[in-house]
Motif scaffolding. Structure first.
Motif, PDB file in Angstrom:
ATOM      1  N   SER A 179      -2.666  19.868  58.340  1.00 34.66           N
ATOM      2  CA  SER A 179      -1.313  19.315  58.341  1.00 34.66           C
ATOM      3  C   SER A 179      -1.165  18.357  59.514  1.00 34.66           C
TER       4      SER A 179
ATOM      5  N   PHE B 175       8.857  17.117  61.890  1.00 38.30           N
ATOM      6  CA  PHE B 175       8.350  17.155  60.525  1.00 38.30           C
ATOM      7  C   PHE B 175       6.960  17.772  60.474  1.00 38.30           C
TER       8      PHE B 175
ATOM      9  N   LEU C 177       3.797  17.436  57.660  1.00 40.85           N
ATOM     10  CA  LEU C 177       3.342  16.714  56.467  1.00 40.85           C
ATOM     11  C   LEU C 177       1.997  17.267  56.039  1.00 40.85           C
TER      12      LEU C 177
ATOM     13  N   GLU D  71       7.499  11.324  51.284  1.00 42.41           N
ATOM     14  CA  GLU D  71       8.270  11.057  52.485  1.00 42.41           C
ATOM     15  C   GLU D  71       9.130  12.263  52.846  1.00 42.41           C
ATOM     16  N   LYS D  72       9.081  12.604  54.128  1.00 46.35           N
ATOM     17  CA  LYS D  72       9.993  13.618  54.647  1.00 46.35           C
ATOM     18  C   LYS D  72      11.100  12.879  55.386  1.00 46.35           C
ATOM     19  N   LYS D  73      12.343  13.340  55.182  1.00 50.58           N
ATOM     20  CA  LYS D  73      13.466  12.615  55.749  1.00 50.58           C
ATOM     21  C   LYS D  73      14.436  13.595  56.393  1.00 50.58           C
ATOM     22  N   SER D  74      14.959  13.199  57.556  1.00 47.73           N
ATOM     23  CA  SER D  74      15.988  13.988  58.214  1.00 47.73           C
ATOM     24  C   SER D  74      16.912  13.026  58.938  1.00 47.73           C
TER      25      SER D  74
ATOM     26  N   SER E 115      12.366   9.459  59.317  1.00 50.61           N
ATOM     27  CA  SER E 115      11.557   9.725  58.134  1.00 50.61           C
ATOM     28  C   SER E 115      10.094   9.571  58.503  1.00 50.61           C
TER      29      SER E 115
END
Lengths: 115, 112
Positions: free
Chosen positions: A32, A47, A49, A55-58, A62
Motif C-alpha cells: 500500500s 490516505f 491507496l 482516486e481517494k478524495k477528502s 485527493s
C-alpha cells in the motif's frame, strides 16, 4: 534497495492555488501507499491507496496511485494557510517470509501557503 | 484517555547514559513500531513488533534495544546514548496487517 522519493522537497504557494505533490517508489512486494500530513508534531493519516487508478478524495485533498509507473500524486485545491505542513509519502512493502509490512518513508514535501 | 502516548516528551541526557523511551497504546493493537526522524532522512524504522514477545529489526537498529512483554507497551532503550542518537522518536501502532499506522506525539531526545 527500497526507496521512496518525493518531489518537490519544498513548495511555496499563495492561498487559492492548486498544488500537486509527487511520490515515486521502488519497494519490494508493494502492499500500500500512504500519505501523511505533519505539522511540527506526529504525522496524521490522510490516505491509504492500494489499487491503481482509483482516486481517494477528502474535501480539497485527493490522491491517486499508478502501480504500473510506481508513483502517486497528492492534489490540494484552493489551498489555505492551514495546509502548510510537511506531506509524507510512505510505502508499505512486505519482507520475504514475513507477514508484517514495513513502511518506507520519503523525506517529505514542505508546503508553505502564504495568505 | 484512549490512543497512543509516549513519555517523556522531551529528554536531555549525556553520552554513555542509558535512556528508555516509553510507548503505550490503549487500542490493543498487535503491531507497534519505533521510528526516528532526522532532517535529511525523514522517518526511519528502528524496530517493530508483531505481537507480545515478537520483535524484529528495522532499517537502523544499532544502539537500540526493544522489548514487548505486554501488548500495550513497547519501550525503546538506548543502552549507551551517543550524540548521533539525538533525534525525534515516534512510536506507532496498528491493529491488522492492512491497517494504517497511527503515530504517538513523539519524544525529542537530545544527547549532549
Amino acid at each position: 534497495e527500497d526507496k521512496v522519493v518525493q518531489s518537490p522537497l519544498s513548495l511555496v504557494v499563495h492561498e487559492g492555488d492548486t498544488v500537486t505533490l509527487n511520490c515515486s517508489y521502488e519497494v519490494t512486494n508493494f502492499r500500500s501507499l500512504l500519505w501523511y500530513k505533519q505539522e511540527k508534531k506526529a504525522p496524521t493519516f490522510l490516505f491509504m491507496l492500494t489499487s491503481s487508478g482509483i482516486e481517494k478524495k477528502s474535501g480539497r485533498l485527493s490522491s491517486i496511485l499508478d502501480k504500473k509507473e510506481l508513483f502517486s500524486i497528492l492534489n490540494i485545491t484552493a489551498t489555505q494557510t492551514g495546509d502548510s505542513a510537511v506531506y509524507l509519502c510512505a510505502v508499505e512493502g512486505m519482507d520475504r517470509g514475513s507477514t508484517l509490512g514495513r513502511l518506507y518513508f520519503g523525506r517529505g514535501t514542505q508546503l508553505t501557503v502564504w495568505p | 484517555d484512549a490512543g497512543i502516548t509516549q513519555s517523556p516528551r522531551y529528554k536531555i541526557t549525556e553520552t554513555g547514559r542509558q535512556v528508555t523511551l516509553m510507548c503505550h497504546q490503549t487500542w490493543s493493537h498487535s503491531y507497534m513500531f519505533w521510528y526516528r526522524q532526522d532532517l535529511g532522512h525523514g522517518l526511519r524504522l528502528i524496530y517493530y513488533s508483531a505481537a507480545a514477545d515478537i520483535t524484529d529489526k528495522g532499517e537502523v537498529p544499532d544502539g537500540y534495544v526493544v522489548s514487548r512483554s505486554k501488548t500495550e507497551n513497547f519501550p525503546l532503550t538506548l543502552e549507551s546514548a551517543t550524540r548521533s542518537q539525538t533525534s525525534v522518536y515516534f512510536c506507532a501502532s496498528k491493529g491488522l496487517p492492512g491497517d494504517t499506522q497511527y503515530f504517538g506525539p513523539g519524544t525529542r531526545l537530545t544527547v549532549l
